[in-house]
Motif scaffolding. Structure first.
Motif, PDB file in Angstrom:
ATOM      1  N   LEU A 179       0.851  -1.207   0.000  1.00 55.83           N
ATOM      2  CA  LEU A 179       0.000   0.000   0.000  1.00 55.83           C
ATOM      3  C   LEU A 179       0.882   1.252   0.000  1.00 55.83           C
ATOM      4  O   LEU A 179       0.650   2.187  -0.768  1.00 55.83           O
ATOM      5  CB  LEU A 179      -0.912  -0.010   1.234  1.00 55.83           C
ATOM      6  CG  LEU A 179      -1.669   1.289   1.505  1.00 55.83           C
ATOM      7  CD1 LEU A 179      -2.738   1.533   0.459  1.00 55.83           C
ATOM      8  CD2 LEU A 179      -2.305   1.264   2.890  1.00 55.83           C
ATOM      9  N   HIS A 180       1.905   1.232   0.834  1.00 52.68           N
ATOM     10  CA  HIS A 180       2.808   2.392   0.927  1.00 52.68           C
ATOM     11  C   HIS A 180       3.495   2.637  -0.428  1.00 52.68           C
ATOM     12  O   HIS A 180       3.568   3.773  -0.901  1.00 52.68           O
ATOM     13  CB  HIS A 180       3.851   2.145   2.011  1.00 52.68           C
ATOM     14  CG  HIS A 180       4.772   3.301   2.228  1.00 52.68           C
ATOM     15  ND1 HIS A 180       4.501   4.313   3.115  1.00 52.68           N
ATOM     16  CD2 HIS A 180       5.966   3.612   1.652  1.00 52.68           C
ATOM     17  CE1 HIS A 180       5.488   5.200   3.083  1.00 52.68           C
ATOM     18  NE2 HIS A 180       6.382   4.789   2.206  1.00 52.68           N
ATOM     19  N   ARG A 190       2.483   1.809  -3.378  1.00 53.18           N
ATOM     20  CA  ARG A 190       1.503   2.328  -4.346  1.00 53.18           C
ATOM     21  C   ARG A 190       1.241   3.810  -4.090  1.00 53.18           C
ATOM     22  O   ARG A 190       1.120   4.597  -5.036  1.00 53.18           O
ATOM     23  CB  ARG A 190       0.187   1.554  -4.226  1.00 53.18           C
ATOM     24  CG  ARG A 190       0.242   0.154  -4.819  1.00 53.18           C
ATOM     25  CD  ARG A 190      -1.047  -0.586  -4.523  1.00 53.18           C
ATOM     26  NE  ARG A 190      -1.004  -1.959  -4.958  1.00 53.18           N
ATOM     27  CZ  ARG A 190      -1.319  -2.389  -6.185  1.00 53.18           C
ATOM     28  NH1 ARG A 190      -1.724  -1.518  -7.087  1.00 53.18           N
ATOM     29  NH2 ARG A 190      -1.250  -3.653  -6.497  1.00 53.18           N
ATOM     30  N   LEU A 191       1.124   4.190  -2.813  1.00 54.52           N
ATOM     31  CA  LEU A 191       0.871   5.602  -2.495  1.00 54.52           C
ATOM     32  C   LEU A 191       2.012   6.496  -2.974  1.00 54.52           C
ATOM     33  O   LEU A 191       1.813   7.663  -3.277  1.00 54.52           O
ATOM     34  CB  LEU A 191       0.675   5.777  -0.983  1.00 54.52           C
ATOM     35  CG  LEU A 191      -0.640   5.266  -0.410  1.00 54.52           C
ATOM     36  CD1 LEU A 191      -0.617   5.264   1.115  1.00 54.52           C
ATOM     37  CD2 LEU A 191      -1.822   6.089  -0.898  1.00 54.52           C
ATOM     38  N   PHE A 192       3.222   5.930  -3.024  1.00 54.40           N
ATOM     39  CA  PHE A 192       4.374   6.709  -3.490  1.00 54.40           C
ATOM     40  C   PHE A 192       4.663   6.453  -4.968  1.00 54.40           C
ATOM     41  O   PHE A 192       5.724   6.818  -5.472  1.00 54.40           O
ATOM     42  CB  PHE A 192       5.610   6.425  -2.621  1.00 54.40           C
ATOM     43  CG  PHE A 192       5.588   7.199  -1.335  1.00 54.40           C
ATOM     44  CD1 PHE A 192       4.831   6.786  -0.249  1.00 54.40           C
ATOM     45  CD2 PHE A 192       6.291   8.394  -1.215  1.00 54.40           C
ATOM     46  CE1 PHE A 192       4.780   7.522   0.926  1.00 54.40           C
ATOM     47  CE2 PHE A 192       6.259   9.143  -0.040  1.00 54.40           C
ATOM     48  CZ  PHE A 192       5.497   8.711   1.029  1.00 54.40           C
ATOM     49  N   GLY A 193       3.710   5.824  -5.658  1.00 56.26           N
ATOM     50  CA  GLY A 193       3.809   5.678  -7.110  1.00 56.26           C
ATOM     51  C   GLY A 193       4.909   4.754  -7.581  1.00 56.26           C
ATOM     52  O   GLY A 193       5.430   4.918  -8.692  1.00 56.26           O
ATOM     53  N   MET A 194       5.290   3.770  -6.760  1.00 57.40           N
ATOM     54  CA  MET A 194       6.362   2.858  -7.174  1.00 57.40           C
ATOM     55  C   MET A 194       5.820   1.815  -8.147  1.00 57.40           C
ATOM     56  O   MET A 194       4.751   1.243  -7.902  1.00 57.40           O
ATOM     57  CB  MET A 194       6.949   2.147  -5.943  1.00 57.40           C
ATOM     58  CG  MET A 194       7.659   3.087  -4.995  1.00 57.40           C
ATOM     59  SD  MET A 194       8.100   2.273  -3.440  1.00 57.40           S
ATOM     60  CE  MET A 194       9.373   1.153  -3.993  1.00 57.40           C
TER      61      MET A 194
END
Lengths: 310, 244
Positions: free
Chosen positions: A97-98, A100-104
């Motif tokens: 989730l983290h 994805r939130l940082f667009g990785m």
């Protein structure tokens, strides 16, 4: 690099931060030391975008936290004081989730999750539900999560609060390793020993104001090198001396016993602010592991700590 | 876009873990209403030549799509006040639109599940209505509006207790008065005018009309779109309020 200029935060009539000015160069491990309510967490919340500032400015690696908040947030990772993992999700899902939130991208995300869980020695817990982990393991997952997107600045808000001494030392070792890889670390703590052990520089924060900033060694040297503690009718008293001999002589002149020990950051904080950083419970932990090795400890009836000199 | 997906995916992963519990929870209230009001009490009653059960089921669809989509507010509050997970979204480089859209879509997904449960229950009670696209459009617009309202209110409240109070004072009265259990036309004119302010009244009208196979009026749909957009904009504004 962190730059803070005249940072202020008010909650109604309460001034939580009263004009903070700071510069933390890249790669430094900087510690904010102060008692509960001094403004440590408020500072970190503002710098990481969780709370709005009332006045002043701050920038993370040149990105203003208000005007360029998205760019500023990309620079930093945050390990908050309380556990904020999703307990209904697995360790891997929390990290995913983290990422994805940082667009990785998916492939990078998978690779970094595996790397970081191995780094914090939790490689075998990727499919464990967070609610099944102990407090120390959750803290390590939070550190792995904060590092997932390769931040250049890591904010650690009381990273070892509530953990037992063995786990605390393991986390310290991890923090040192992270700094050695070039990450700037901004740490808040009210554990004296933590600041002494980890920090390149320490800021003393009291009632929303910085009262001193320097290396732990320099802050302690400003007070003296040796301390004598004794118990009087007014409670635990301390005096500071430039040499062991001077301290020993002053202690010997007292008839009710004394403790001879090295000066610590608590002494420096107490001298500058007239307040203690740590609660008595914390102080006991610090003394037990710290510098009072020449003395046999006994606990006084008020819950403080008195020691008899040999 | 990735932020929006992340927010939605988190809610779906949690929903997956709670799936059967959640599904059972969604079935309880409609089942009780169908048994008590539709089957036992309303067995002999007829409205416009239709049985009360036929009248009731579109109302339950409107009500459940509202309550289930609004239910996302409770999850947001638990994440915000007890688990502090909301901080993970606040500290991430995502816009307010991504966060609000992810939560609203999660609320709409829950509403769709609740509607599916009611359709299955209606089949068990031997009721067959028209479940065409107009019904689904009205239900989706209704759930969009109430999910957006849920996010906005979840950001504004200062505690979980405040959230419960809002549900008691806003959602529960609307659930009973918004044309779900009785035709609004049976009330005096002044009461009808008051109930016309409630979005659920228009949702019930649109869903019931579509379920009865009637050509839908455009106004209920336009009103739901307008209310939904207004609540969504409100939600975007309130996300910043939660930063203190």
């Amino acid at each position: 690099m962190i730059r803070i200029e005249n940072l202020r935060k008010t909650y109604g009539k309460i001034q939580a931060l009263c004009g903070i000015d700071l510069h933390v160069p890249a790669g430094e491990l900087f510690a904010y030391l102060g008692p509960n309510g001094a403004g440590k967490t408020t500072s970190i919340r503002i710098l990481t975008g969780l709370t709005r500032l009332s006045a002043g400015a701050a920038a993370l690696n040149g990105h203003d936290i208000a005007a360029q908040s998205t760019a500023a947030k990309r620079q930093c990772g945050l390990v908050p004081q309380h556990v904020n993992l999703d307990s209904e999700l697995t360790v891997g899902e929390n990290l995913d989730l983290h990422g994805r939130l940082f667009g990785m991208p998916a492939a990078t995300r998978r690779q970094r999750i595996a790397e970081l869980l191995a780094y914090v020695e939790l490689g075998d817990r990727v499919h464990s539900l967070v609610k099944q982990l102990s407090g120390g393991l959750k803290r390590r997952v939070m550190i792995a999560r904060a590092l997932l997107h390769n931040p250049r600045i890591l904010f650690l808000d009381e990273p070892t609060v509530g953990l037992d001494p063995a786990i605390r030392r393991r986390i310290w070792s991890l923090i040192k390793q992270i700094q050695q890889q070039g990450t700037t670390i901004f740490l808040t703590t009210h554990y004296i020993e933590e600041a002494e052990f980890l920090a390149d520089r320490v800021a003393f924060l009291d009632s929303g104001r910085i009262v001193a900033v320097d290396s732990p060694t320099a802050l302690m040297a400003g007070v003296g090198h040796w301390a004598v503690d004794w118990v009087s009718d007014a409670g635990l008293q301390s005096a500071y001396f430039p040499s062991r001999e001077a301290a020993q002589a002053a202690g010997a002149a007292r008839h009710n016993g004394f403790t001879l020990r090295r000066v610590n950051l608590e002494d420096a904080f107490l001298t500058l602010t007239g307040k203690k950083v740590a609660t008595d419970a914390n102080a006991q932990t610090v003394h037990g592991q710290g510098h009072g090795a020449h003395a046999a400890a006994t606990r006084n009836p008020t819950g403080g700590q008195a020691k008899k000199g040999h | 876009m990735q932020g929006f997906i992340a927010v939605y995916l988190r809610e779906m992963r949690i929903l997956k873990r709670r799936f059967w519990r959640q599904l059972a929870g969604m079935a309880v209230s409609p089942l009780l209403y169908l048994i008590a009001l539709g089957y036992a009490m309303g067995g002999a009653a007829r409205f416009d030549g239709r049985s009360y059960l036929e009248f009731l089921i579109p109302g339950l669809i409107a009500m459940s799509s509202m309550t289930q989509s609004f239910g996302i507010a409770t999850d947001i509050n638990v994440a915000r006040f007890y688990w502090y997970i909301f901080e993970e979204f606040q500290a991430a480089p995502i816009g307010n639109v991504a966060y609000v859209a992810g939560e609203v879509l999660a609320g709409m997904t829950r509403a769709l599940m609740a509607i599916a449960v009611i359709l299955v229950l209606s089949l068990l009670f031997g009721v067959r209505l028209h479940y065409g696209p107009w019904l689904w459009l009205a239900a989706l617009l209704n759930s969009f509006a109430f999910a957006a309202l849920a996010v906005a209110l979840a950001m504004l409240v200062k505690s979980h207790a405040d959230q419960s109070m809002l549900t008691s004072f806003v959602i529960t009265p609307m659930a009973f008065l918004g044309g779900t259990f009785f035709p609004v036309e049976r009330l005096p004119q002044w009461a009808q005018k008051m109930l016309a302010v409630l979005p659920l009244t228009h949702a019930s009208e649109a869903i019931r009309g579509a379920a009865f196979g009637e050509t839908p009026g455009v106004w209920p749909y336009l009103i739901l779109v307008a209310v939904g957009v207004a609540f969504f904009v409100l939600a975007l504004g309130t996300v910043n309020q939660a930063r203190d």
